[in-house]
Design a protein around this motif. Structure first.
Motif, mmCIF file in Angstrom:
data_model
loop_
_atom_site.group_PDB
_atom_site.id
_atom_site.type_symbol
_atom_site.label_atom_id
_atom_site.label_comp_id
_atom_site.label_asym_id
_atom_site.label_seq_id
_atom_site.Cartn_x
_atom_site.Cartn_y
_atom_site.Cartn_z
ATOM 1 N N ASN A 86 30.203 36.157 30.763
ATOM 2 C CA ASN A 86 30.466 35.869 32.164
ATOM 3 C C ASN A 86 31.689 36.687 32.605
ATOM 4 N N PRO A 87 31.551 37.557 33.605
ATOM 5 C CA PRO A 87 32.684 38.401 34.016
ATOM 6 C C PRO A 87 33.866 37.598 34.578
ATOM 7 N N ASP A 88 33.643 36.368 35.013
ATOM 8 C CA ASP A 88 34.741 35.533 35.499
ATOM 9 C C ASP A 88 35.586 34.987 34.352
ATOM 10 N N VAL A 89 35.058 35.058 33.141
ATOM 11 C CA VAL A 89 35.777 34.563 31.959
ATOM 12 C C VAL A 89 36.251 35.735 31.112
ATOM 13 N N GLY A 90 35.360 36.668 30.828
ATOM 14 C CA GLY A 90 35.724 37.863 30.082
ATOM 15 C C GLY A 90 36.126 37.583 28.648
ATOM 16 N N GLU A 91 37.092 38.352 28.182
ATOM 17 C CA GLU A 91 37.546 38.253 26.800
ATOM 18 C C GLU A 91 39.064 38.315 26.775
ATOM 19 N N ALA A 113 39.123 41.935 28.638
ATOM 20 C CA ALA A 113 37.995 42.381 29.450
ATOM 21 C C ALA A 113 37.714 41.297 30.489
ATOM 22 N N PRO A 114 37.310 41.611 31.676
ATOM 23 C CA PRO A 114 36.880 42.912 32.181
ATOM 24 C C PRO A 114 38.036 43.855 32.505
ATOM 25 N N PHE A 115 39.281 43.412 32.380
ATOM 26 C CA PHE A 115 40.434 44.279 32.583
ATOM 27 C C PHE A 115 41.502 43.868 31.578
ATOM 28 N N GLU A 116 42.446 44.754 31.328
ATOM 29 C CA GLU A 116 43.528 44.438 30.397
ATOM 30 C C GLU A 116 44.772 44.021 31.166
ATOM 31 N N ALA A 117 45.389 42.941 30.696
ATOM 32 C CA ALA A 117 46.636 42.462 31.299
ATOM 33 C C ALA A 117 47.296 41.508 30.326
ATOM 34 N N VAL A 118 48.600 41.389 30.441
ATOM 35 C CA VAL A 118 49.363 40.423 29.660
ATOM 36 C C VAL A 118 50.146 39.582 30.663
ATOM 37 N N SER A 119 50.008 38.261 30.547
ATOM 38 C CA SER A 119 50.672 37.363 31.486
ATOM 39 C C SER A 119 51.316 36.210 30.741
ATOM 40 N N MET A 147 46.665 49.628 40.870
ATOM 41 C CA MET A 147 45.868 48.394 40.935
ATOM 42 C C MET A 147 46.554 47.329 41.792
ATOM 43 N N ASN A 148 47.881 47.436 41.949
ATOM 44 C CA ASN A 148 48.598 46.466 42.764
ATOM 45 C C ASN A 148 48.157 46.502 44.231
ATOM 46 N N LEU A 149 47.403 47.510 44.622
ATOM 47 C CA LEU A 149 46.853 47.566 45.972
ATOM 48 C C LEU A 149 46.039 46.300 46.267
ATOM 49 N N MET A 150 45.432 45.724 45.235
ATOM 50 C CA MET A 150 44.636 44.500 45.415
ATOM 51 C C MET A 150 45.478 43.354 45.959
#
Length: 178
Positions: A86-91, A113-119, A147-150
């Motif tokens: 599910n793309p809303d959950v990812g990995e 996934a679907p994108f890389e981030a550390v929070s 990407m911060n344009l979002m």
């Protein structure tokens, strides 16, 4: 005429990159709920990452996601990993990075996934009185340029606040029913 079209085309391509220069890169959400249970009971429950599956909104999106664990739950270094189609959950994975016994648990969320981030995220458990506890859940995020344009188009803080608040309300219902 061709020169004008090329200039317009170049401006249209460059415009998002210029706008991203002025967009915020960081966001932060903090929300709380009061739970009618003693501080130690609440802390003992939230310090275990596996228990988040019982109240976190994100865990409910795909109950069939693959889960794996490393280490001893409730201890610094414990990692809870997930993988979903599910793309809303990812990995990704979540690791306990610090604990103040009876008070605070710090995590690092690593989205793969679907994108890389550390929070970074945390939960603070504060006694109100002998039978009531406040739980505060905080989360911060960062989006690199461009990407911060979002941030101009998506209200990440409200979206995450809604999810954290819903999770805390589920935690409240769960613990108060015990």
């Amino acid at each position: 005429m061709l020169k004008k079209v090329l200039i317009i085309f170049a401006v249209l391509i460059a415009l998002p990159f210029v706008l991203a220069l002025f967009a915020p890169k960081n966001y932060s959400v903090v929300t709380s709920v009061d739970i009618g249970r003693d501080n130690q009971t609440v802390y003992d429950y939230v310090v275990l990452l596996k228990n988040q599956d019982n109240f976190s909104v994100w865990a409910q999106v795909d109950p069939q996601m693959q889960k794996s664990y490393r280490g001893e739950d409730g201890q610094v270094g414990f990692v809870s990993a997930w993988k979903s189609d599910n793309p809303d959950v990812g990995e990704g994975e979540q690791e306990i990075t610090a604990i103040v016994p009876g008070q605070r648990i710090d995590y690092e969320l690593r989205f793969l996934a679907p994108f890389e981030a550390v929070s970074p995220a945390y939960m603070i458990v504060t006694p109100i009185d002998a039978d009531n506890t406040q739980v505060t859940w905080g989360f911060t995020g960062h989006l690199d340029y461009p990407m911060n344009l979002m941030m101009w188009f998506i209200d990440f803080e409200t979206m995450i606040d809604n999810d954290l608040s819903q999770g805390l309300n589920s935690l409240k219902s769960l613990l108060e029913a015990q």
